[in-house]
Design a protein around this motif. Structure first.
Motif, PDB file in Angstrom:
ATOM      1  N   THR A  39       0.878  -1.360   0.131  1.00 51.20           N
ATOM      2  CA  THR A  39      -0.064  -0.048   0.067  1.00 51.20           C
ATOM      3  C   THR A  39       0.683   1.352  -0.006  1.00 51.20           C
ATOM      4  OG1 THR A  39      -0.101  -0.205   2.252  1.00 51.20           O
ATOM      5  CG2 THR A  39      -1.881  -1.125   1.222  1.00 51.20           C
ATOM      6  N   VAL A  40       1.593   1.384  -0.945  1.00 48.53           N
ATOM      7  CA  VAL A  40       2.785   2.326  -1.029  1.00 48.53           C
ATOM      8  C   VAL A  40       3.393   2.614   0.354  1.00 48.53           C
ATOM      9  CG1 VAL A  40       3.187   4.762  -1.840  1.00 48.53           C
ATOM     10  CG2 VAL A  40       1.125   3.533  -2.827  1.00 48.53           C
ATOM     11  N   GLY A  41       3.901   1.508   0.932  1.00 53.95           N
ATOM     12  CA  GLY A  41       4.567   1.497   2.096  1.00 53.95           C
ATOM     13  C   GLY A  41       4.168   0.185   2.868  1.00 53.95           C
ATOM     14  N   LEU A  42       4.605   0.036   4.007  1.00 52.46           N
ATOM     15  CA  LEU A  42       4.249  -1.145   4.765  1.00 52.46           C
ATOM     16  C   LEU A  42       3.851  -0.972   6.198  1.00 52.46           C
ATOM     17  CD1 LEU A  42       7.822  -2.563   3.802  1.00 52.46           C
ATOM     18  CD2 LEU A  42       5.704  -3.335   2.973  1.00 52.46           C
ATOM     19  N   ASP A  43       3.046   0.127   6.388  1.00 50.69           N
ATOM     20  CA  ASP A  43       2.476   0.424   7.743  1.00 50.69           C
ATOM     21  C   ASP A  43       1.527  -0.641   7.952  1.00 50.69           C
ATOM     22  OD1 ASP A  43       4.076   2.643   7.721  1.00 50.69           O
ATOM     23  OD2 ASP A  43       2.499   3.808   7.058  1.00 50.69           O
ATOM     24  N   HIS A  44       0.697  -1.360   7.079  1.00 49.95           N
ATOM     25  CA  HIS A  44      -0.369  -2.391   7.415  1.00 49.95           C
ATOM     26  C   HIS A  44       0.303  -3.675   7.799  1.00 49.95           C
ATOM     27  CE1 HIS A  44       1.091  -3.348   3.509  1.00 49.95           C
ATOM     28  NE2 HIS A  44       0.441  -4.354   3.214  1.00 49.95           N
ATOM     29  N   ILE A  45       1.808  -3.903   7.716  1.00 52.96           N
ATOM     30  CA  ILE A  45       2.450  -5.107   8.214  1.00 52.96           C
ATOM     31  C   ILE A  45       3.071  -4.768   9.521  1.00 52.96           C
ATOM     32  CG2 ILE A  45       4.354  -6.881   7.845  1.00 52.96           C
ATOM     33  CD1 ILE A  45       2.166  -6.755   5.785  1.00 52.96           C
ATOM     34  N   GLY A  46       2.567  -5.509  10.754  1.00 56.82           N
ATOM     35  CA  GLY A  46       3.029  -5.353  12.041  1.00 56.82           C
ATOM     36  C   GLY A  46       4.015  -6.350  12.325  1.00 56.82           C
ATOM     37  N   LEU A  47       5.157  -5.756  12.783  1.00 57.27           N
ATOM     38  CA  LEU A  47       6.368  -6.673  13.309  1.00 57.27           C
ATOM     39  C   LEU A  47       6.017  -7.792  14.041  1.00 57.27           C
ATOM     40  CD1 LEU A  47       9.254  -7.158  12.763  1.00 57.27           C
ATOM     41  CD2 LEU A  47       9.527  -5.570  14.657  1.00 57.27           C
ATOM     42  N   ASP A  49       3.101  -8.979  14.385  1.00 58.49           N
ATOM     43  CA  ASP A  49       2.288 -10.113  13.722  1.00 58.49           C
ATOM     44  C   ASP A  49       3.331 -11.214  13.005  1.00 58.49           C
ATOM     45  OD1 ASP A  49       0.108  -9.336  14.819  1.00 58.49           O
ATOM     46  OD2 ASP A  49      -0.028  -7.862  12.978  1.00 58.49           O
ATOM     47  N   VAL A  50       4.276 -10.587  12.341  1.00 65.25           N
ATOM     48  CA  VAL A  50       5.255 -11.244  11.589  1.00 65.25           C
ATOM     49  C   VAL A  50       5.861 -12.159  12.403  1.00 65.25           C
ATOM     50  CG1 VAL A  50       7.117 -11.245   9.999  1.00 65.25           C
ATOM     51  CG2 VAL A  50       5.522  -9.440   9.720  1.00 65.25           C
ATOM     52  N   ILE A  51       6.399 -11.947  13.499  1.00 62.86           N
ATOM     53  CA  ILE A  51       7.223 -12.838  14.491  1.00 62.86           C
ATOM     54  C   ILE A  51       6.160 -13.807  14.925  1.00 62.86           C
ATOM     55  CG2 ILE A  51       8.028 -12.828  16.957  1.00 62.86           C
ATOM     56  CD1 ILE A  51       8.903 -10.006  16.411  1.00 62.86           C
ATOM     57  N   ARG A  52       4.978 -13.740  15.235  1.00 64.30           N
ATOM     58  CA  ARG A  52       4.033 -14.550  15.505  1.00 64.30           C
ATOM     59  C   ARG A  52       3.769 -15.756  14.253  1.00 64.30           C
ATOM     60  NH1 ARG A  52      -0.857 -11.964  15.721  1.00 64.30           N
ATOM     61  NH2 ARG A  52      -0.740 -12.819  13.398  1.00 64.30           N
ATOM     62  N   ASP A  53       3.427 -15.235  13.202  1.00 68.39           N
ATOM     63  CA  ASP A  53       3.199 -15.908  12.138  1.00 68.39           C
ATOM     64  C   ASP A  53       4.556 -16.955  11.690  1.00 68.39           C
ATOM     65  OD1 ASP A  53       0.829 -15.106  12.258  1.00 68.39           O
ATOM     66  OD2 ASP A  53       0.576 -14.269  10.473  1.00 68.39           O
ATOM     67  N   ALA A  54       5.894 -16.270  11.718  1.00 66.22           N
ATOM     68  CA  ALA A  54       7.068 -16.759  11.605  1.00 66.22           C
ATOM     69  C   ALA A  54       7.432 -17.909  12.545  1.00 66.22           C
ATOM     70  CB  ALA A  54       8.104 -15.968  11.295  1.00 66.22           C
ATOM     71  N   GLY A  55       6.824 -17.664  13.872  1.00 71.71           N
ATOM     72  CA  GLY A  55       7.152 -18.919  14.754  1.00 71.71           C
ATOM     73  C   GLY A  55       8.563 -18.937  15.350  1.00 71.71           C
ATOM     74  N   VAL A  56       9.202 -17.622  15.430  1.00 75.90           N
ATOM     75  CA  VAL A  56      10.512 -17.483  15.864  1.00 75.90           C
ATOM     76  C   VAL A  56      10.606 -16.563  17.087  1.00 75.90           C
ATOM     77  CG1 VAL A  56      11.411 -17.379  13.277  1.00 75.90           C
ATOM     78  CG2 VAL A  56      10.618 -15.092  14.311  1.00 75.90           C
ATOM     79  N   SER A  57      11.701 -16.848  17.587  1.00 75.33           N
ATOM     80  CA  SER A  57      12.000 -15.889  18.719  1.00 75.33           C
ATOM     81  C   SER A  57      12.208 -14.479  18.687  1.00 75.33           C
ATOM     82  CB  SER A  57      13.316 -16.500  19.510  1.00 75.33           C
ATOM     83  OG  SER A  57      13.811 -15.672  20.366  1.00 75.33           O
ATOM     84  N   ARG A  58      11.346 -13.797  19.511  1.00 74.12           N
ATOM     85  CA  ARG A  58      11.468 -12.285  19.550  1.00 74.12           C
ATOM     86  C   ARG A  58      12.789 -11.776  19.744  1.00 74.12           C
ATOM     87  NH1 ARG A  58       9.449  -9.188  22.885  1.00 74.12           N
ATOM     88  NH2 ARG A  58       8.614  -7.554  21.619  1.00 74.12           N
TER      89      ARG A  58
END
Length: 277
Positions: A39-47, A49-58
């Motif tokens: 969306t002409v940027g990445l503001d709609h992607i929450g870090l 949320d990515v950590i949770r969905d990727a299943g990795v350590s914060r």
């Protein structure tokens, strides 16, 4: 989307290397972008949320990217590297126009018929491509990526994104040029020598037309639905022409002319029929 990471106890037992964490984070975020569009940027992607969905350590994520902006800079590079605007559903488009040509092989018997057949194949192919591109999240992301690139400050990130986009554009134009080269050869057309142009030149202008129409249709829906009952290339019967198809066909016939070296005898006709099967 890619397979989800393990959850629960199996997730807690798994230790990922920093490299695996990095790749999983970028892959997961890229999946999110491909699902929702850029969306002409990445503001709609929450870090988070990515950590949770990727299943990795914060802690592993923040060790690799101490600041959120650093992650999103790498994500933008990843998006640009993956930016490959494939020829819209190329297999279906090819079968559509080849099927039409197979049903009208008798048009090959005269210069007027061959011109009409070429025009119809362009009309059908362009309308199909437009519909596929207009409804594609990946294409909207690709267009938005160009707009995002323009807003980047001069520096390494802007250079990296420019290089990736340029590489994707050149590869895309070559694929489109290959389609036009094949169609012209099949129907006995060649490039007009006086233009000093190549099929890549033709593909560049044709796709600029297509991309402009797709962009306009996002805010002006009638661009996508308007049909003109006409015979713009001198055909003996009018047909329903979309605006993208008119633009593509006009561009193509600016560059193409019948090849006088091609002899349209029974052998040639059989050869074309076999190629369309």
């Amino acid at each position: 989307m890619r397979d989800r990471a393990p959850t629960g106890l199996s997730r807690r037992r798994q230790r990922l290397s920093d490299e695996e964490t990095e790749q999983r984070m970028l892959d997961t975020a890229l999946d999110m972008v491909n699902l929702t569009g850029l969306t002409v940027g990445l503001d709609h992607i929450g870090l988070e949320d990515v950590i949770r969905d990727a299943g990795v350590s914060r802690s592993a994520v923040y060790r690799r990217w101490p600041y959120k902006d650093l992650f999103f800079s790498d994500l933008l590079r990843q998006i640009a590297k993956a930016a490959t605007p494939a020829v819209a559903d190329a297999g279906a488009a090819l079968e559509l126009i080849n099927g039409f040509a197979r049903d009208h092989l008798d048009w090959l018997e005269s210069p007027e018929g061959r011109r009409r057949l070429c025009a119809e194949m362009l009309r059908l192919g362009a309308a199909h491509d437009f519909e596929a591109i207009h409804g594609s999240t990946e294409w909207r992301t690709y267009l938005a990526l160009h707009a995002t690139f323009l807003s980047l400050e001069d520096g390494e990130l802007r250079d990296d994104v420019r290089e990736s986009l340029g590489r994707a554009e050149r590869a895309f134009v070559e694929r489109i040029a290959s389609r036009y080269r094949h169609l012209a050869g099949l129907l006995g057309y060649r490039l007009r020598a006086e233009l000093g142009a190549t099929f890549e030149t033709m593909a560049t202008l044709a796709q600029a037309t297509m991309r402009g129409m797709v962009t306009m249709a996002l805010s002006t829906p009638e661009v996508a639905t308007l049909r003109l009952r006409s015979a713009p290339l001198g055909e003996d019967r009018p047909a329903d022409w979309s605006l993208p198809a008119l633009g593509i066909a006009a561009t193509a016939f600016t560059f193409l002319e019948p090849d006088p070296a091609v002899t349209w005898d029974a052998g040639r006709m059989a050869e074309v029929g076999a190629a369309l099967s």
